[in-house]
Design a protein around this motif. Structure first.
Motif, PDB file in Angstrom:
ATOM      1  N   PRO A  11       0.772  -1.200  -0.087  1.00  0.00           N
ATOM      2  CA  PRO A  11      -0.055   0.005   0.013  1.00  0.00           C
ATOM      3  C   PRO A  11       0.873   1.373  -0.111  1.00  0.00           C
ATOM      4  O   PRO A  11       2.042   1.204   0.444  1.00  0.00           O
ATOM      5  CB  PRO A  11      -0.738  -0.174   1.447  1.00  0.00           C
ATOM      6  N   TYR A  76      -6.632   0.209   2.900  1.00  0.00           N
ATOM      7  CA  TYR A  76      -5.273  -0.182   3.628  1.00  0.00           C
ATOM      8  C   TYR A  76      -4.938   0.889   4.353  1.00  0.00           C
ATOM      9  O   TYR A  76      -5.244   2.050   4.291  1.00  0.00           O
ATOM     10  CB  TYR A  76      -4.285  -0.656   2.724  1.00  0.00           C
ATOM     11  N   TRP A  88       1.831  -2.470   7.637  1.00  0.00           N
ATOM     12  CA  TRP A  88       0.411  -2.076   6.861  1.00  0.00           C
ATOM     13  C   TRP A  88      -0.577  -3.129   7.571  1.00  0.00           C
ATOM     14  O   TRP A  88      -0.216  -4.262   7.884  1.00  0.00           O
ATOM     15  CB  TRP A  88       0.756  -2.405   5.327  1.00  0.00           C
ATOM     16  N   LEU A  90      -4.115  -4.537   5.819  1.00  0.00           N
ATOM     17  CA  LEU A  90      -4.773  -4.650   4.765  1.00  0.00           C
ATOM     18  C   LEU A  90      -6.106  -5.320   4.824  1.00  0.00           C
ATOM     19  O   LEU A  90      -6.274  -6.045   5.490  1.00  0.00           O
ATOM     20  CB  LEU A  90      -4.062  -5.286   3.465  1.00  0.00           C
TER      21      LEU A  90
END
Length: 220
Positions: A11, A76, A88, A90
């Protein structure tokens, strides 16, 4: 990044020197939390897996970022980024497909905190390897790892960590003769299938139903 219904495994984070840049549905938090005491160096696969497992057990640090927009498009959020690691969250649906890709020089780790993911690894001249990663499971990989990810069930959520932080990725296409080609892309580019063998949305949903059944068996 062209925001749409396609999937992205890397992302978009804030651009260097501008942590407040807006990239559509991507959001970034920098308050540290579990990541506050990370060493000032690149992390190995074992350390990355420990990191995502620790974050998975601390939902107060990511649960507020979970979202599935009604108008479609991937959601995200960047949970942390410094010179050595980025992390991250998601959110996945069955139609979200990253296509084949690697992570250039970065190692990574993934922990599924809700639902299940379907990971595929390419086998030239043979059936691709498919693995369902159910809720509560994690895995790690090195820079040489090539895979594609989809949501095995609607509403799946995962935490990903990369070290060094993602800047370039490799996207792959595999044609009908088995020839594989790699294209180098920025981490800010949208990851999506490049080959002609990507299943249509209805087939992706059908595959996800089978993957969901396997996920249930894996948890049982």
């Amino acid at each position: 990044m062209n925001e749409g219904t396609e999937s992205t495994i890397g992302p978009v984070a804030a651009a260097p020197g501008n942590p407040d840049i807006d990239h559509g549905n991507a959001r970034q938090t920098q308050d540290g939390g579990v990541c506050a005491d990370l060493p000032e160096r690149a992390l190995d696969r074992r350390e990355l897996r420990t990191l995502v497992d620790t974050l998975a057990a601390s939902p107060d640090q990511w649960e507020h970022e979970v979202d599935f927009p009604e108008d479609g498009g991937r959601h995200y959020a960047s949970l942390y980024r410094d010179a050595y690691v980025d992390v991250w969250l998601l959110c996945w649906r069955p139609e979200d497909d990253t296509g084949w890709h690697d992570h250039d020089v970065s190692s990574g780790a993934v922990h599924v905190v809700r639902g299940a993911l379907l990971e595929c690894n390419p086998r030239i001249g043979g059936e691709h390897l498919e693995t369902v990663v159910p809720e509560g499971r994690s895995f790690s990989f090195g820079p040489d790892h090539i895979h594609r990810l989809t949501g095995a069930t609607h509403g799946s959520v995962s935490i990903h960590a990369y070290s060094p932080p993602l800047w370039r990725l490799g996207q792959y296409s595999i044609d009908g003769t088995g020839v594989m080609r790699r294209v180098s892309v920025s981490y800010a580019d949208e990851l999506r299938p490049l080959d002609d063998m990507a299943p249509p949305a209805d087939e992706a949903v059908a595959r996800s139903d089978g993957a969901a059944a396997l996920a249930d068996e894996a948890v049982a």
